[in-house]
Design a protein around this motif. Structure first.
Motif, PDB file in Angstrom:
ATOM      1  N   PHE A 179       0.961  -0.646   0.059  1.00 32.71           N
ATOM      2  CA  PHE A 179      -0.798   0.044  -0.415  1.00 32.71           C
ATOM      3  C   PHE A 179       1.051   1.049   0.104  1.00 32.71           C
ATOM      4  O   PHE A 179       0.035   2.594  -0.870  1.00 32.71           O
ATOM      5  N   ASN A 180       2.314   1.201   0.608  1.00 30.45           N
ATOM      6  CA  ASN A 180       3.034   1.934   0.070  1.00 30.45           C
ATOM      7  C   ASN A 180       3.306   2.394  -0.706  1.00 30.45           C
ATOM      8  O   ASN A 180       3.785   4.057  -1.469  1.00 30.45           O
ATOM      9  N   THR A 181       3.755   1.384  -1.793  1.00 27.74           N
ATOM     10  CA  THR A 181       4.131   1.494  -2.922  1.00 27.74           C
ATOM     11  C   THR A 181       2.937   2.159  -4.321  1.00 27.74           C
ATOM     12  O   THR A 181       3.661   2.947  -4.872  1.00 27.74           O
ATOM     13  N   ILE A 182       1.391   1.598  -3.910  1.00 21.85           N
ATOM     14  CA  ILE A 182       1.055   2.394  -4.367  1.00 21.85           C
ATOM     15  C   ILE A 182       0.530   3.523  -4.312  1.00 21.85           C
ATOM     16  O   ILE A 182       0.266   4.561  -5.348  1.00 21.85           O
ATOM     17  N   LYS A 183       0.762   4.292  -3.048  1.00 22.77           N
ATOM     18  CA  LYS A 183       0.609   5.779  -2.578  1.00 22.77           C
ATOM     19  C   LYS A 183       1.691   6.018  -3.930  1.00 22.77           C
ATOM     20  O   LYS A 183       2.068   7.540  -3.967  1.00 22.77           O
ATOM     21  N   ASP A 184       3.188   5.695  -3.375  1.00 22.52           N
ATOM     22  CA  ASP A 184       4.349   6.028  -3.965  1.00 22.52           C
ATOM     23  C   ASP A 184       3.459   6.949  -5.686  1.00 22.52           C
ATOM     24  O   ASP A 184       4.247   7.631  -6.532  1.00 22.52           O
ATOM     25  N   LEU A 185       3.370   5.798  -6.640  1.00 23.52           N
ATOM     26  CA  LEU A 185       2.792   5.498  -7.765  1.00 23.52           C
ATOM     27  C   LEU A 185       2.367   6.856  -8.495  1.00 23.52           C
ATOM     28  O   LEU A 185       2.176   7.175  -9.100  1.00 23.52           O
ATOM     29  N   LYS A 186       1.119   7.103  -7.654  1.00 25.76           N
ATOM     30  CA  LYS A 186       0.051   8.480  -7.312  1.00 25.76           C
ATOM     31  C   LYS A 186       0.875   9.897  -7.625  1.00 25.76           C
ATOM     32  O   LYS A 186       0.997  10.461  -8.167  1.00 25.76           O
ATOM     33  N   LYS A 187       2.259   9.859  -6.286  1.00 24.16           N
ATOM     34  CA  LYS A 187       3.504  10.708  -6.505  1.00 24.16           C
ATOM     35  C   LYS A 187       3.900  10.754  -7.482  1.00 24.16           C
ATOM     36  O   LYS A 187       4.232  12.080  -8.379  1.00 24.16           O
ATOM     37  N   GLU A 188       3.931   9.270  -8.743  1.00 25.61           N
ATOM     38  CA  GLU A 188       5.164   9.284  -9.901  1.00 25.61           C
ATOM     39  C   GLU A 188       3.940   9.749 -10.790  1.00 25.61           C
ATOM     40  O   GLU A 188       4.468  10.091 -11.825  1.00 25.61           O
ATOM     41  N   GLY A 189       2.621   9.667 -10.666  1.00 29.38           N
ATOM     42  CA  GLY A 189       1.152  10.630 -11.503  1.00 29.38           C
ATOM     43  C   GLY A 189       0.452   9.512 -12.895  1.00 29.38           C
ATOM     44  O   GLY A 189       0.142   9.759 -13.633  1.00 29.38           O
ATOM     45  N   ILE A 190       1.097   8.207 -11.486  1.00 29.61           N
ATOM     46  CA  ILE A 190       0.430   7.274 -11.966  1.00 29.61           C
ATOM     47  C   ILE A 190      -1.356   7.075 -11.378  1.00 29.61           C
ATOM     48  O   ILE A 190      -1.480   6.645 -10.361  1.00 29.61           O
ATOM     49  N   THR A 191      -2.156   6.548 -12.733  1.00 32.35           N
ATOM     50  CA  THR A 191      -3.610   7.023 -11.830  1.00 32.35           C
ATOM     51  C   THR A 191      -4.093   5.412 -11.774  1.00 32.35           C
ATOM     52  O   THR A 191      -3.546   4.923 -12.630  1.00 32.35           O
ATOM     53  N   VAL A 192      -4.491   5.063 -10.569  1.00 32.42           N
ATOM     54  CA  VAL A 192      -4.780   3.772 -10.439  1.00 32.42           C
ATOM     55  C   VAL A 192      -6.093   3.748  -9.889  1.00 32.42           C
ATOM     56  O   VAL A 192      -6.993   4.420  -9.379  1.00 32.42           O
ATOM     57  N   PHE A 193      -6.560   2.245 -10.403  1.00 32.65           N
ATOM     58  CA  PHE A 193      -7.802   1.575 -10.165  1.00 32.65           C
ATOM     59  C   PHE A 193      -7.362   1.065  -9.590  1.00 32.65           C
ATOM     60  O   PHE A 193      -7.320  -0.966  -9.884  1.00 32.65           O
ATOM     61  N   LEU A 194      -7.881   0.563  -8.065  1.00 30.38           N
ATOM     62  CA  LEU A 194      -7.683  -0.506  -6.791  1.00 30.38           C
ATOM     63  C   LEU A 194      -9.072  -1.293  -6.433  1.00 30.38           C
ATOM     64  O   LEU A 194      -9.747  -0.974  -5.848  1.00 30.38           O
ATOM     65  N   VAL A 195      -8.686  -2.749  -6.874  1.00 32.54           N
ATOM     66  CA  VAL A 195      -9.833  -3.375  -6.533  1.00 32.54           C
ATOM     67  C   VAL A 195      -9.533  -3.936  -4.988  1.00 32.54           C
ATOM     68  O   VAL A 195      -8.420  -4.435  -5.389  1.00 32.54           O
ATOM     69  N   GLU A 196     -10.302  -4.251  -4.421  1.00 35.98           N
ATOM     70  CA  GLU A 196      -9.559  -4.598  -3.251  1.00 35.98           C
ATOM     71  C   GLU A 196     -10.525  -5.508  -1.807  1.00 35.98           C
ATOM     72  O   GLU A 196     -11.643  -4.416  -1.637  1.00 35.98           O
ATOM     73  N   GLN A 197     -10.375  -6.544  -1.679  1.00 34.54           N
ATOM     74  CA  GLN A 197     -11.354  -6.575  -0.669  1.00 34.54           C
ATOM     75  C   GLN A 197     -11.313  -6.702   1.185  1.00 34.54           C
ATOM     76  O   GLN A 197     -11.421  -5.949   2.034  1.00 34.54           O
ATOM     77  N   ASN A 198      -9.857  -5.739   1.483  1.00 35.14           N
ATOM     78  CA  ASN A 198      -9.252  -4.788   2.591  1.00 35.14           C
ATOM     79  C   ASN A 198      -9.659  -3.706   2.411  1.00 35.14           C
ATOM     80  O   ASN A 198      -9.366  -2.439   2.063  1.00 35.14           O
ATOM     81  N   ALA A 199     -10.759  -3.360   2.503  1.00 39.10           N
ATOM     82  CA  ALA A 199     -11.562  -1.754   2.851  1.00 39.10           C
ATOM     83  C   ALA A 199     -11.165  -0.832   3.183  1.00 39.10           C
ATOM     84  O   ALA A 199     -11.210   0.318   2.730  1.00 39.10           O
ATOM     85  N   SER A 200     -10.936  -1.142   4.227  1.00 44.11           N
ATOM     86  CA  SER A 200     -10.183  -0.172   5.276  1.00 44.11           C
ATOM     87  C   SER A 200      -8.691   0.602   4.399  1.00 44.11           C
ATOM     88  O   SER A 200      -8.918   2.004   4.699  1.00 44.11           O
ATOM     89  N   GLN A 201      -8.749  -0.044   4.374  1.00 39.20           N
ATOM     90  CA  GLN A 201      -7.248   0.226   4.089  1.00 39.20           C
ATOM     91  C   GLN A 201      -7.649   0.540   2.278  1.00 39.20           C
ATOM     92  O   GLN A 201      -6.298   2.262   2.347  1.00 39.20           O
ATOM     93  N   ALA A 202      -7.819   0.201   1.745  1.00 41.65           N
ATOM     94  CA  ALA A 202      -7.956   0.123  -0.089  1.00 41.65           C
ATOM     95  C   ALA A 202      -8.948   1.927  -0.092  1.00 41.65           C
ATOM     96  O   ALA A 202      -8.049   2.995  -0.575  1.00 41.65           O
ATOM     97  N   LEU A 203      -9.591   2.491   1.306  1.00 40.94           N
ATOM     98  CA  LEU A 203     -10.390   3.290   1.242  1.00 40.94           C
ATOM     99  C   LEU A 203     -10.103   4.677   1.775  1.00 40.94           C
ATOM    100  O   LEU A 203     -10.286   5.808   1.638  1.00 40.94           O
ATOM    101  N   ALA A 204      -9.116   4.313   3.221  1.00 49.88           N
ATOM    102  CA  ALA A 204      -7.900   5.364   3.120  1.00 49.88           C
ATOM    103  C   ALA A 204      -7.075   5.645   1.901  1.00 49.88           C
ATOM    104  O   ALA A 204      -6.975   6.269   2.690  1.00 49.88           O
ATOM    105  N   LEU A 205      -6.617   5.069   1.741  1.00 51.27           N
ATOM    106  CA  LEU A 205      -5.885   5.281   0.093  1.00 51.27           C
ATOM    107  C   LEU A 205      -6.598   6.146  -0.552  1.00 51.27           C
ATOM    108  O   LEU A 205      -5.292   6.687  -0.683  1.00 51.27           O
ATOM    109  N   ALA A 206      -7.876   6.179  -0.879  1.00 54.61           N
ATOM    110  CA  ALA A 206      -8.516   6.376  -2.161  1.00 54.61           C
ATOM    111  C   ALA A 206      -8.373   8.172  -1.638  1.00 54.61           C
ATOM    112  O   ALA A 206      -9.136   8.593  -0.647  1.00 54.61           O
ATOM    113  N   ASP A 207      -8.809   8.134  -3.167  1.00 50.19           N
ATOM    114  CA  ASP A 207      -9.133  10.037  -3.862  1.00 50.19           C
ATOM    115  C   ASP A 207     -11.076   9.453  -3.688  1.00 50.19           C
ATOM    116  O   ASP A 207     -11.306  11.000  -2.637  1.00 50.19           O
TER     117      ASP A 207
END
Length: 454
Positions: free
Chosen positions: A394-422
């Motif tokens: 999940f830290n890597t996914i945050k870094d990818l956003k900083k690098e300008g990559i748009t991310v569509f994340l499918v996750e069962q771990n709802a709390s972490q996925a939503l905490a990360l999401a715009d």
């Protein structure tokens, strides 16, 4: 030495060890704050545009420090024991605990203001500078309160048993001076900061890209309208509407069988639509084959990793760049992947099937990044992984956003996925039932009950 003195010695020894650790941690943080002051002066007085990569690496260090040293404010064992033994400190401890929580919000604000400063230089400099001053002043005040009030009161009030509990708690949360793994993480961050800091400010001045974010106007990148798809006679998606803006992390959560992976496969071109439309950067994807979608920047990391187990790690990564032909930039991109995932460099000649689950997930993500995605589709990246590895992913996914990559994340771990999401969507039996910002969905009673266990 009297018997009483002998009994007191272990307590002093344990308390001294913990206090020495706290002070050493603070010393490292003081140096980082001083560097921020120098960089701010360089920006304001010398009118030098800020080095975004260096600033964000420093913010990473501070954020990592807070998370690793204390995990969560309610888990600071020193505060807990002191509050029990010296109730008069409760008000101060409450303020300091709040400081940790607010600090994370302020860091995100600083990142946003820095991005605005970089995009509109020199406009935006004043707002970023003022916010930076407020942040460093608050951080200094926090450290002084801990060293000047909390530590002396703890030395007076706590017993040997208390200090043993504090030390044990710090071990369990992988304190940066007690936990080897976290010591290595901090060494890596400090190494990056030292290398990027200009020579005139005491660093090595290694030449590097000073920008980390590919700036977007937040236009709609992908629009899905009325998507319907079936497996044989069974309709799986029912009139799904979803939009993804450039530069966002958008999370899709839902139970098993809700149709999440099917939606990703439809976006990738592996599952045809019966009805509806997908528009990607102004182009109808219904007319674009799956391989052409990869070439246009839509890249998926599939559920279950699906690495090529009988091929080496390095060959798996090279396959990720297959659509790019013989680009001269591929070796450079390979180095970036190895820097992002050092374990892959260490095991680059191993067969992918020899890697652990977490290492295979890193390889799958690295392979996708070798295709230089503009829209990265991640399908259950945390599935079956240990909590520490999930945190790294999940830290890597945050870094990818900083690098300008748009991310569509499918996750069962709802709390972490939503905490990360715009923004996020909840999918139930093939239909979108709730949508909103990540924060809104985390506080939604229906979502909390159904997916967060609250």
């Amino acid at each position: 030495m009297t018997q009483e003195e002998q009994q007191a010695a272990p307590a002093r020894s344990r308390s001294d060890q913990v206090i020495r650790t706290i002070v050493q941690e603070h010393q490292g943080l003081w140096r980082i704050i001083d560097l921020l002051d120098q960089l701010q002066q360089d920006m304001n007085i010398n009118a030098n545009q800020p080095d975004e990569l260096l600033f964000n690496t420093i913010f990473d260090y501070i954020e990592h420090f807070s998370k690793r040293v204390h995990s969560q404010p309610t888990e600071i064992m020193l505060y807990k024991r002191l509050r029990e033994k010296a109730p008069d400190t409760s008000e101060l401890l409450g303020k300091l605990e709040k400081g940790y929580r607010v600090g994370h919000e302020r860091l995100q604000e600083l990142r946003d203001l820095l991005q605005n400063c970089m995009s509109n230089w020199p406009d935006g400099r004043e707002a970023f500078s003022h916010a930076l001053t407020r942040f460093t002043q608050a951080l200094r005040k926090h450290i002084k309160k801990e060293e000047g009030v909390v530590v002396p009161r703890a030395r007076e009030s706590l017993s040997q048993e208390d200090w043993e509990m504090i030390a044990d708690a710090r071990d369990q949360t992988q304190d940066p001076l007690f936990g080897e793994r976290v010591r290595e993480e901090f060494r890596e961050l400090r190494h990056k900061i030292i290398n990027m800091t200009p020579e005139h400010l005491g660093g090595l001045g290694v030449v590097h890209a000073s920008r980390v974010t590919a700036y977007h106007d937040h236009q709609e990148m992908l629009s899905i309208k009325g998507a319907v798809t079936s497996y044989g006679q069974i309709e799986v998606l029912h009139d799904v509407d979803i939009s993804i803006n450039s530069g966002e992390i958008v999370s899709l959560v839902g139970a098993n069988g809700a149709g999440k992976s099917t939606l990703l496969m439809a976006i990738s071109g592996l599952q045809p639509l019966d009805k509806g439309q997908m528009i990607y950067k102004g182009q109808d994807l219904g007319k674009v084959s799956s391989d052409k979608r990869v070439a246009q920047g839509i890249v998926q990391v599939p559920e279950g990793r699906q690495v090529f187990k009988d091929m080496s790690v390095q060959d798996n990564l090279l396959l990720g760049a297959y659509s790019r032909g013989n680009s001269s930039e591929i070796p450079e991109d390979m180095e970036k992947i190895y820097s992002k995932f050092p374990i892959l460099r260490q095991k680059r000649y191993n067969l992918a099937g020899e890697l652990s689950g977490g290492q295979q997930q890193m390889l799958a993500m690295g392979r996708a990044l070798m295709a230089r995605p503009k829209l990265l589709l991640l399908d259950e990246p945390s599935m079956g992984l240990a909590p520490l590895i999930v945190e790294e992913i999940f830290n890597t996914i945050k870094d990818l956003k900083k690098e300008g990559i748009t991310v569509f994340l499918v996750e069962q771990n709802a709390s972490q996925a939503l905490a990360l999401a715009d923004r996020g969507y909840v999918l139930e039996t093939g239909k979108v039932v709730v949508e909103g910002t990540g924060k809104e969905l985390l506080s939604n009673d229906k979502v909390r009950e159904a997916y967060l266990g609250m």
